[in-house]
Design a protein around this motif. Structure first.
Motif, PDB file in Angstrom:
ATOM      1  N   ALA A 146      -3.773  33.004  59.988  1.00 59.40           N
ATOM      2  CA  ALA A 146      -4.189  32.888  59.015  1.00 59.40           C
ATOM      3  C   ALA A 146      -3.108  32.216  58.325  1.00 59.40           C
ATOM      4  N   LEU A 147      -2.646  31.310  57.595  1.00 55.68           N
ATOM      5  CA  LEU A 147      -1.656  30.531  57.035  1.00 55.68           C
ATOM      6  C   LEU A 147      -0.496  30.892  56.904  1.00 55.68           C
ATOM      7  N   SER A 148      -1.583  32.189  55.679  1.00 54.85           N
ATOM      8  CA  SER A 148      -0.490  32.314  54.640  1.00 54.85           C
ATOM      9  C   SER A 148       0.417  33.132  55.224  1.00 54.85           C
ATOM     10  N   GLU A 149       0.159  33.917  56.227  1.00 54.19           N
ATOM     11  CA  GLU A 149       0.886  35.041  57.216  1.00 54.19           C
ATOM     12  C   GLU A 149       1.377  34.276  58.069  1.00 54.19           C
ATOM     13  N   LEU A 150       1.669  33.184  58.721  1.00 58.11           N
ATOM     14  CA  LEU A 150       2.003  32.186  59.647  1.00 58.11           C
ATOM     15  C   LEU A 150       3.344  31.263  58.985  1.00 58.11           C
ATOM     16  N   SER A 151       2.904  31.964  57.205  1.00 59.02           N
ATOM     17  CA  SER A 151       3.733  30.636  56.751  1.00 59.02           C
ATOM     18  C   SER A 151       5.203  31.667  56.172  1.00 59.02           C
ATOM     19  N   THR A 152       4.571  32.811  55.977  1.00 55.54           N
ATOM     20  CA  THR A 152       5.452  34.037  55.407  1.00 55.54           C
ATOM     21  C   THR A 152       6.343  34.398  56.502  1.00 55.54           C
ATOM     22  N   LEU A 153       5.335  34.491  57.523  1.00 55.03           N
ATOM     23  CA  LEU A 153       6.520  34.636  59.275  1.00 55.03           C
ATOM     24  C   LEU A 153       7.706  33.655  59.431  1.00 55.03           C
ATOM     25  N   CYS A 154       7.046  32.859  59.099  1.00 58.21           N
ATOM     26  CA  CYS A 154       8.267  31.531  59.436  1.00 58.21           C
ATOM     27  C   CYS A 154       9.288  31.338  58.220  1.00 58.21           C
ATOM     28  N   ALA A 155       9.698  31.867  56.840  1.00 57.38           N
ATOM     29  CA  ALA A 155      10.586  31.966  56.192  1.00 57.38           C
ATOM     30  C   ALA A 155      11.637  31.661  56.142  1.00 57.38           C
ATOM     31  N   GLY A 156      12.034  32.581  57.045  1.00 52.90           N
ATOM     32  CA  GLY A 156      13.714  32.811  57.635  1.00 52.90           C
ATOM     33  C   GLY A 156      13.654  31.206  58.485  1.00 52.90           C
ATOM     34  N   CYS A 157      13.168  30.758  59.150  1.00 48.83           N
ATOM     35  CA  CYS A 157      13.868  29.534  59.706  1.00 48.83           C
ATOM     36  C   CYS A 157      12.895  27.778  59.174  1.00 48.83           C
ATOM     37  N   GLY A 184     -12.460  29.288  52.681  1.00 48.87           N
ATOM     38  CA  GLY A 184     -11.795  29.195  51.357  1.00 48.87           C
ATOM     39  C   GLY A 184     -10.522  29.122  52.697  1.00 48.87           C
ATOM     40  N   GLU A 185     -10.485  29.420  53.347  1.00 49.98           N
ATOM     41  CA  GLU A 185      -8.560  29.662  54.107  1.00 49.98           C
ATOM     42  C   GLU A 185      -8.003  29.117  55.177  1.00 49.98           C
ATOM     43  N   LYS A 186      -7.403  28.256  55.282  1.00 46.95           N
ATOM     44  CA  LYS A 186      -7.112  28.604  56.382  1.00 46.95           C
ATOM     45  C   LYS A 186      -6.003  28.763  57.595  1.00 46.95           C
TER      46      LYS A 186
END
Length: 450
Positions: A179-190, A217-219
């Motif tokens: 999920a795009l939202s999960e990937l965004s959270t994972l990459c918050a540090g970089c 409705g979710e990327k």
């Protein structure tokens, strides 16, 4: 979400001290020359032009790399490179030259270079450019506005490689779809901000290492299998596995909620027993046991879903993945059809209301079976007695950690008779009050110790 107003309030790049050349503090004459404006044309004095450009161009890029950013603005650079109250007058010319050489690229131009229809979701501001920038480009004015965002091409590639490594080293890489939202959270540090994250995704898409698809409705984002492989289009197997993963999360959240509910019922039973409210204590124990049965049922379904996912993760070919998907997901889809957390909670609330009403009717009619379940009063009383005898050590069949006990045994508990419930509650009451039961009295009363 980014907005021009919020970006305008963002702090400057910061003091670049530590990466500055020695002459920054030691050579006033040299720095006075470097802070002066460029000549209108390089042909006027190529030596001076090249000297200034050779100083500022590498410094701008190294400063951005040190800050961990890929997006530059003239205004930020002018603030970052202030020296004794003065700002470099030639930075705009430096950025123009970097644009000409392709080391920088306008953010709007980079967006247009990638087929990124998905980016309009939530970040439509990317597609807007101030009118003055549009007019300046139409009129042939190559000046860089102080607020225009530029992208450092090489730094963006480095950041994209970093994000790919973070993903590959995370548990999310067990399946290429995330999920795009999960990937965004994972990459918050970089990725220091959301805009950088989307630019990185666009770069990975440009390199054909990811593809983005909208599902219900979710990327969702699909990654290439290897660092040098090209990503394949999202297929039905990818979508099916993604749905399984969503089902697993829904079941896990529900199990966690029910575990907390069971613990709450146990505490209510303990408090009611201490207050001498026998009926309320029995009711709380019955509610706890009903909740435990629901936990067992949900955990069995969760084990099934996790087993299917394990088979898919272990599959070495698309055909093996498809077979595992067909074998397990069909039944799961039927059992979980049109089920959501909200609908499940609403249904549980309705059932609880009906059960409460039936309890009241049953008690009015002198007791009996409640909610279709036979509970032995003596056994419930034994359980209450054990709760109060040792408040620091929970009995093996009433664990604190519902995850460790309730999930490992899916065999339904034997029915408990009302006589056993009464006996257990009597023992609990006597233990709490400090009384010694009399063997001659067939039926004891709850009396507090004076």
């Amino acid at each position: 979400m980014w907005s021009p107003e919020r970006e305008a309030e963002a702090p400057a790049g910061g003091d670049p001290a530590g990466l500055l050349p020695p002459e920054w503090e030691e050579d006033e004459e040299r720095m006075s020359f470097l802070f002066s404006a460029f000549k209108r044309s390089r042909e006027v004095n190529s030596t001076d032009w090249d000297s200034k450009m050779g100083f500022w161009a590498p410094l701008v890029l190294s400063h951005s790399r040190r800050q961990g950013v890929v997006r530059l603005r003239l205004r930020d650079l002018q603030e970052a490179f202030q020296r004794k109250g003065s700002v470099p007058l030639g930075l705009a010319t430096v950025l123009q030259d970097l644009l000409r050489r392709g080391e920088l690229q306008r953010e709007s131009d980079f967006m247009a270079s990638v087929d990124s229809s998905w980016i309009s979701w939530g970040v439509g501001v990317f597609l807007l450019k101030p009118l003055k920038w549009t007019l300046s480009n139409m009129l042939g004015d190559n000046k860089v506005p102080a607020e225009e965002v530029l992208v450092a091409v090489e730094l963006l590639k480095e950041k994209a490689e970093e994000v790919y490594r973070v993903y590959q080293n995370s548990p999310l890489s067990s399946h290429p779809v995330v999920a795009l939202s999960e990937l965004s959270t994972l990459c918050a540090g970089c990725c220091p901000d959301e805009r950088t994250f989307y630019l990185v995704l666009l770069q990975l898409q440009k390199e054909k290492r990811v593809t983005v698809l909208e599902q219900n409705g979710e990327k969702i984002v699909k990654f290439a299998r290897g660092p040098h492989a090209k990503v394949s289009p999202v297929n039905d197997v990818d979508v099916g596995v993604y749905q399984l993963m969503q089902s697993e999360q829904l079941l896990s959240r529900k199990v966690e909620s029910l575990s907390q509910e069971a613990e709450r019922c146990k505490e209510e039973a303990r408090r009611a027993c201490r207050a001498g409210k026998k009926q309320l204590a029995l009711r709380s124990l019955k509610a706890k046991q009903r909740t435990e049965k629901r936990i067992e049922a949900l955990h069995a379904k969760l084990d099934t879903v996790q087993g299917i996912l394990d088979r898919i993760y272990a599959s070495q070919t698309d055909q093996m993945v498809f077979n595992a998907y067909q074998a397990g997901v069909g039944a799961l889809k039927l059992s979980m059809k049109d089920v959501t957390v909200e609908k499940a909670e609403s249904l549980v609330d309705q059932i609880q209301e009906l059960c409460d009403t039936q309890d009241e009717v049953s008690q009015t009619l002198a007791g009996g079976v409640t909610n279709g379940l036979d509970f032995d009063s003596e056994e419930l009383e034994k359980e209450l007695d054990i709760l109060l005898q040792d408040t620091t050590k929970e009995p093996s069949y009433l664990p604190d950690n519902t995850h460790e006990t309730f999930y490992t045994n899916t065999v339904p508990k034997p029915r408990i008779s009302d006589a056993e419930l009464e006996a257990e509650l009597e023992k609990l009451s006597l233990s709490e009050g400090g009384l010694v039961p009399s063997s001659k009295s067939p039926k004891r009363q709850l009396e507090p110790t004076l």
